[in-house]
Structures are given as structure tokens and as C-alpha cells.
Design an enzyme around this catalytic site. Structure first.
Site, PDB file in Angstrom:
ATOM      1  N   HIS A   1       0.836  -1.192   0.000  1.00 26.88           N
ATOM      2  CA  HIS A   1       0.000   0.000   0.000  1.00 26.88           C
ATOM      3  C   HIS A   1       0.872   1.243   0.000  1.00 26.88           C
ATOM      4  O   HIS A   1       1.900   1.296   0.653  1.00 26.88           O
ATOM      5  CB  HIS A   1      -0.995   0.020   1.163  1.00 26.88           C
ATOM      6  CG  HIS A   1      -0.406  -0.111   2.527  1.00 26.88           C
ATOM      7  ND1 HIS A   1       0.069  -1.307   3.029  1.00 26.88           N
ATOM      8  CD2 HIS A   1      -0.219   0.808   3.499  1.00 26.88           C
ATOM      9  CE1 HIS A   1       0.502  -1.122   4.264  1.00 26.88           C
ATOM     10  NE2 HIS A   1       0.353   0.157   4.569  1.00 26.88           N
ATOM     11  N   CYS A   2       0.443   2.200  -0.777  1.00 30.29           N
ATOM     12  CA  CYS A   2       1.138   3.467  -0.909  1.00 30.29           C
ATOM     13  C   CYS A   2       0.278   4.541  -0.258  1.00 30.29           C
ATOM     14  O   CYS A   2      -0.885   4.706  -0.618  1.00 30.29           O
ATOM     15  CB  CYS A   2       1.356   3.779  -2.388  1.00 30.29           C
ATOM     16  SG  CYS A   2       2.157   5.349  -2.710  1.00 30.29           S
TER      17      CYS A   2
END
Length: 136
Positions: A96-97
Site C-alpha cells: 500500500h502506498c
């Protein structure tokens, strides 16, 4: 083994969705650094960036770029902070960014990530709508 982000991507767990397409989903972090903090995840279960299939790399970065622009256009931020952890400090083991709205003097210093809360579901839905609305 169940994965929270896979469940969100599948629609089995509710979230404030900002972007959704065949390969990726972006949604508000429930413990945002600043309000509007958005998590971009591949729908495919991938744990770390080195494991992201080559066919998803460009799309992942393109959507992160769009979200960074949406922080400014949709939320009135002056800029954004884009970051991801791999294994260490990765609270959910699914790539996840974080794309976080930033404003000068907002208090974010170094790698200390303060957390805040939304007042209620209506406030988080408003932030999601504003980010999503500026994605075009």
C-alpha cells in the site's frame, strides 16, 4: 488467511473508496496522518513493492501520481507526501502506498507519522468524495 486490504478491494469490508478499477483500489486510511490520507493498493494480493508484478508497476505509479494531484486539487493542500513501507512498519501485509495531503507548517517531521481521526463517517465520506471528484 484473510487480508484486510483484499477484503476492502473485494467490497467485503466497507471503506471510503476514492478510486477503483480492474487493477487497483484507493481508499481513505482509517487512521490518517492527515485527513485525506489515501491508501493505494493493488487488487492482487502482493505484500511488498519488490513483489509487484511488472505489468502493474506503471499503473501503480500512474495512480499514485493522480492521487498526489488530487490532494492539491481536491483538498486544497499545498503538496503531498507519498510513501510506502516494505515489511518493517507495514501494518497490513499488503502493498500500500500512502498519499497524504501536506501543507507547510502541518507538523509532519521526519519519519514520525502522527495519526488523527475523522469526526464521523460523514466527514470521512466528504474527504473521499473531494479526492475522488478531482481524479476526473
Amino acid at each position: 488467511m484473510s487480508c484486510l486490504f483484499c477484503d476492502i478491494a473485494a467490497g467485503a469490508v466497507p471503506a471510503d473508496i476514492v478510486l477503483a478499477d480492474d487493477d487497483f483500489v484507493a481508499f481513505l486510511d482509517i487512521r490518517p496522518v492527515f485527513k485525506g490520507d489515501t491508501l493505494l493498493v493493488p487488487r492482487e494480493h502482493v505484500v511488498t513493492l519488490p513483489e509487484l508484478p511488472a505489468g502493474l508497476r506503471d499503473g501503480f505509479l500512474e495512480r499514485a501520481q493522480r492521487l498526489a494531484t488530487a490532494m492539491v486539487e481536491g483538498l486544497g493542500a499545498q503538496g503531498s507526501f507519498v510513501a510506502m513501507n516494505n515489511t518493517v512498519s507495514q501494518s497490513v501485509p499488503h502493498l500500500h502506498c500512502h498519499v497524504v495531503p501536506r501543507t507547510k507548517g502541518d507538523g509532519l517531521k521526519g519519519f514520525f507519522w502522527p495519526r488523527t481521526k475523522y469526526a464521523d463517517a460523514a466527514e470521512s465520506a466528504d474527504y473521499a468524495s473531494r479526492v475522488a471528484g478531482s481524479l476526473g
